[in-house]
Design an enzyme around this catalytic site. Structure first.
Site, PDB file in Angstrom:
ATOM      1  N   LYS A 198       0.856  -1.182   0.000  1.00 12.34           N
ATOM      2  CA  LYS A 198       0.000   0.000   0.000  1.00 12.34           C
ATOM      3  C   LYS A 198       0.894   1.235   0.000  1.00 12.34           C
ATOM      4  O   LYS A 198       1.687   1.444   0.918  1.00 12.34           O
ATOM      5  CB  LYS A 198      -0.880  -0.025   1.255  1.00 12.34           C
ATOM      6  CG  LYS A 198      -1.793   1.178   1.386  1.00 12.34           C
ATOM      7  CD  LYS A 198      -2.745   0.992   2.562  1.00 12.34           C
ATOM      8  CE  LYS A 198      -3.605   2.195   2.785  1.00 12.34           C
ATOM      9  NZ  LYS A 198      -4.525   2.001   3.909  1.00 12.34           N
ATOM     10  N   GLU A 236       7.528  -5.943   0.796  1.00 11.60           N
ATOM     11  CA  GLU A 236       6.359  -5.857   1.692  1.00 11.60           C
ATOM     12  C   GLU A 236       5.379  -7.004   1.421  1.00 11.60           C
ATOM     13  O   GLU A 236       4.886  -7.639   2.350  1.00 11.60           O
ATOM     14  CB  GLU A 236       5.631  -4.519   1.495  1.00 11.60           C
ATOM     15  CG  GLU A 236       6.271  -3.346   2.220  1.00 11.60           C
ATOM     16  CD  GLU A 236       5.917  -3.307   3.708  1.00 11.60           C
ATOM     17  OE1 GLU A 236       5.277  -4.255   4.210  1.00 11.60           O
ATOM     18  OE2 GLU A 236       6.285  -2.319   4.366  1.00 11.60           O
ATOM     19  N   LYS A 251      -2.174  -1.376  -4.012  1.00 10.35           N
ATOM     20  CA  LYS A 251      -3.078  -0.224  -3.899  1.00 10.35           C
ATOM     21  C   LYS A 251      -2.269   1.056  -3.911  1.00 10.35           C
ATOM     22  O   LYS A 251      -1.304   1.144  -3.157  1.00 10.35           O
ATOM     23  CB  LYS A 251      -3.824  -0.373  -2.575  1.00 10.35           C
ATOM     24  CG  LYS A 251      -4.716   0.779  -2.213  1.00 10.35           C
ATOM     25  CD  LYS A 251      -5.382   0.500  -0.898  1.00 10.35           C
ATOM     26  CE  LYS A 251      -6.159   1.717  -0.507  1.00 10.35           C
ATOM     27  NZ  LYS A 251      -5.907   2.177   0.795  1.00 10.35           N
ATOM     28  N   SER A 276     -10.188   5.640  -4.501  1.00 14.15           N
ATOM     29  CA  SER A 276     -11.113   6.763  -4.625  1.00 14.15           C
ATOM     30  C   SER A 276     -10.660   7.804  -5.644  1.00 14.15           C
ATOM     31  O   SER A 276     -11.459   8.299  -6.440  1.00 14.15           O
ATOM     32  CB  SER A 276     -11.307   7.412  -3.254  1.00 14.15           C
ATOM     33  OG  SER A 276     -10.066   7.826  -2.708  1.00 14.15           O
ATOM     34  N   TYR A 315     -14.979   1.034  -7.046  1.00 16.45           N
ATOM     35  CA  TYR A 315     -16.242   1.724  -6.800  1.00 16.45           C
ATOM     36  C   TYR A 315     -17.148   1.658  -8.028  1.00 16.45           C
ATOM     37  O   TYR A 315     -18.315   2.026  -7.951  1.00 16.45           O
ATOM     38  CB  TYR A 315     -15.975   3.180  -6.391  1.00 16.45           C
ATOM     39  CG  TYR A 315     -15.141   3.280  -5.121  1.00 16.45           C
ATOM     40  CD1 TYR A 315     -15.727   3.094  -3.882  1.00 16.45           C
ATOM     41  CD2 TYR A 315     -13.767   3.505  -5.180  1.00 16.45           C
ATOM     42  CE1 TYR A 315     -14.967   3.162  -2.716  1.00 16.45           C
ATOM     43  CE2 TYR A 315     -12.999   3.571  -4.032  1.00 16.45           C
ATOM     44  CZ  TYR A 315     -13.603   3.395  -2.797  1.00 16.45           C
ATOM     45  OH  TYR A 315     -12.845   3.443  -1.662  1.00 16.45           O
TER      46      TYR A 315
HETATM   47  C1  PBG Z   1      -7.592   2.894   5.617  1.00 16.23           C
HETATM   48  C2  PBG Z   1      -7.821   2.874   4.150  1.00 16.23           C
HETATM   49  C3  PBG Z   1      -7.614   3.903   3.219  1.00 16.23           C
HETATM   50  C4  PBG Z   1      -8.067   3.392   2.006  1.00 16.23           C
HETATM   51  C5  PBG Z   1      -8.470   2.081   2.218  1.00 16.23           C
HETATM   52  N1  PBG Z   1      -8.306   1.766   3.541  1.00 16.23           N
HETATM   53  C6  PBG Z   1      -7.129   5.294   3.397  1.00 16.23           C
HETATM   54  C7  PBG Z   1      -5.728   5.551   3.757  1.00 16.23           C
HETATM   55  O1  PBG Z   1      -4.935   4.646   3.958  1.00 16.23           O
HETATM   56  O2  PBG Z   1      -5.390   6.731   3.887  1.00 16.23           O
HETATM   57  C8  PBG Z   1      -8.096   4.144   0.707  1.00 16.23           C
HETATM   58  C9  PBG Z   1      -9.182   3.718  -0.219  1.00 16.23           C
HETATM   59  C10 PBG Z   1      -9.483   4.670  -1.315  1.00 16.23           C
HETATM   60  O3  PBG Z   1      -8.856   5.741  -1.481  1.00 16.23           O
HETATM   61  O4  PBG Z   1     -10.408   4.342  -2.082  1.00 16.23           O
HETATM   62  N2  PBG Z   1      -6.279   2.788   6.015  1.00 16.23           N
HETATM   63 ZN    ZN Z   2      -5.987   3.397   8.190  1.00 16.97          ZN
END
Ligand code: PBG
Ligand code: ZN
Length: 328
Positions: A198, A236, A251, A276, A315
């Site tokens: 991530k 990771e 992600k 998002s 989404y």
């Molecule tokens: C929580 C989380 C996040 C997202 C998924 N789980 C936000 C972040 O890590 O700041 C992002 C999902 C998205 O942007 O659609 N940790």
């Molecule tokens: Zn978080």
């Protein structure tokens, strides 16, 4: 005139082309993210993500049932609690927003694959993904005390009936820790889909409003991966594979396909999260008439799959399910 023996265009003729298509989308591969807000009693639009809403807990079973009717088989739940505190206690409460939602969904659609996001940022008053304290580099996310918190959250989701827990906190050792907590609670059959790779991405921006998970100080750069680092990104996911993750995740998705392709060589199923920001960019351009939304969505998801994703969290999943229906 000498023509080449291999004419590539031959295979692109109208009737041949579909037969030779290598990558296809299927509703089996799609995961629908859902936001559930403990404080509301009717759907609430999310300004930063056009056509996305927060759902109240009541009726969430019917929402899941509607998705099931569209052929969708998996959902990923994010909760927005009534109360936040420094210890994220609402995240593991027996009657917390996610725990209630999972129970309702499982009552109405028992076969729906219910995946829960395991993190603290929606539940902490400061908005960081775990327990905050003082470290060598100042105020920061504490690793091992936060693991204890993730164990409790994951176990409480599993006890509510989640099929898969998805830790997204990017703590060291989170998969091993959660695995042993689940097993210790007799939940050997609950899968871990780790947000194993991530990145610290600006493309989570619109999500902060959707999930009310913005942070009050600092950023997430001490726990999420620098987008410039491919070796670290691979390591990771490799570590999470060794710790027993059942499914790995990359992600965001679209800008990280080189990373995704490399991580697919680890031999575990791979999920890609079209986040998002990726969603809202396509929406915004489509709303202005600058691109065709349906074509843009199908192309973006097909390319994510081509790169090696087995599952795609998007989404747009519900729209895609509708479009795939039309083809049939
Ligand atoms: C929580 C989380 C996040 C997202 C998924 N789980 C936000 C972040 O890590 O700041 C992002 C999902 C998205 O942007 O659609 N940790
Ligand atoms: Zn978080």
């Amino acid at each position: 005139m000498m023509f080449p023996a291999r004419r590539m265009r031959r295979s692109r003729s109208r009737n041949i082309q579909p037969m030779l298509q290598q990558t296809s989308l299927s509703t089996n591969d799609l995961v629908v993210p859902l936001f559930i807000d403990e404080s509301i009693s009717r759907k609430k639009p999310i300004g930063s993500m056009p056509d996305q809403v927060r759902y109240p807990i009541g009726g969430i079973g019917r929402v899941a049932d509607g998705l099931w009717d569209h052929g969708l088989r998996a959902i990923l739940l994010f909760g927005i609690p009534k109360k936040k505190d420094t210890g994220a206690t609402a995240a593991y409460a027996e009657n917390g927003v996610i725990q209630q939602a999972v129970r309702e969904i499982k009552t109405v659609v028992p076969d729906m694959v219910v995946i829960t996001d395991v993190c603290a940022c929606e539940y902490t008053s400061h908005g960081h993904c775990g327990i905050i304290g003082t470290t060598r580099s100042g105020t920061d996310l504490l690793n091992d005390p936060s693991l204890e918190l993730m164990n409790r959250i994951a176990v409480s989701h599993a006890e509510a009936g989640a099929d898969v827990v998805a830790p997204s906190c990017m703590l060291d050792g989170m998969v091993a820790s959660i695995r042993s907590a689940l097993d210790g609670d007799g939940r050997e059959d609950v899968l871990i889909m780790s947000y194993s790779t991530k990145f610290n991405s600006v493309f989570y921006g619109p999500f902060r409003e959707a999930a009310d998970s913005g942070y009050s100080f600092g950023d997430r750069s001490s726990y999420q991966i620098n987008p410039a680092n491919k070796r670290e990104a691979f390591l990771e996911s490799e570590l999470d594979a060794k710790e027993g993750a059942d499914i790995l995740m990359v992600k965001p998705a679209g800008f990280y396909l080189d990373v995704l392709a490399e991580i697919a060589t680890l031999g575990l199923p791979i999920a890609a999260f079209q986040v998002s920001g990726e969603y809202s960019m396509i929406k915004a351009a489509a709303q202005r008439g600058w691109i065709d939304e349906k074509e843009a969505v199908l192309e973006s998801l097909t390319c994510i799959k081509r790169a090696g994703a087995d599952l795609i969290i998007s989404y747009f999943a519900r729209d895609v399910a509708g479009w795939l229906d039309e083809v049939k």
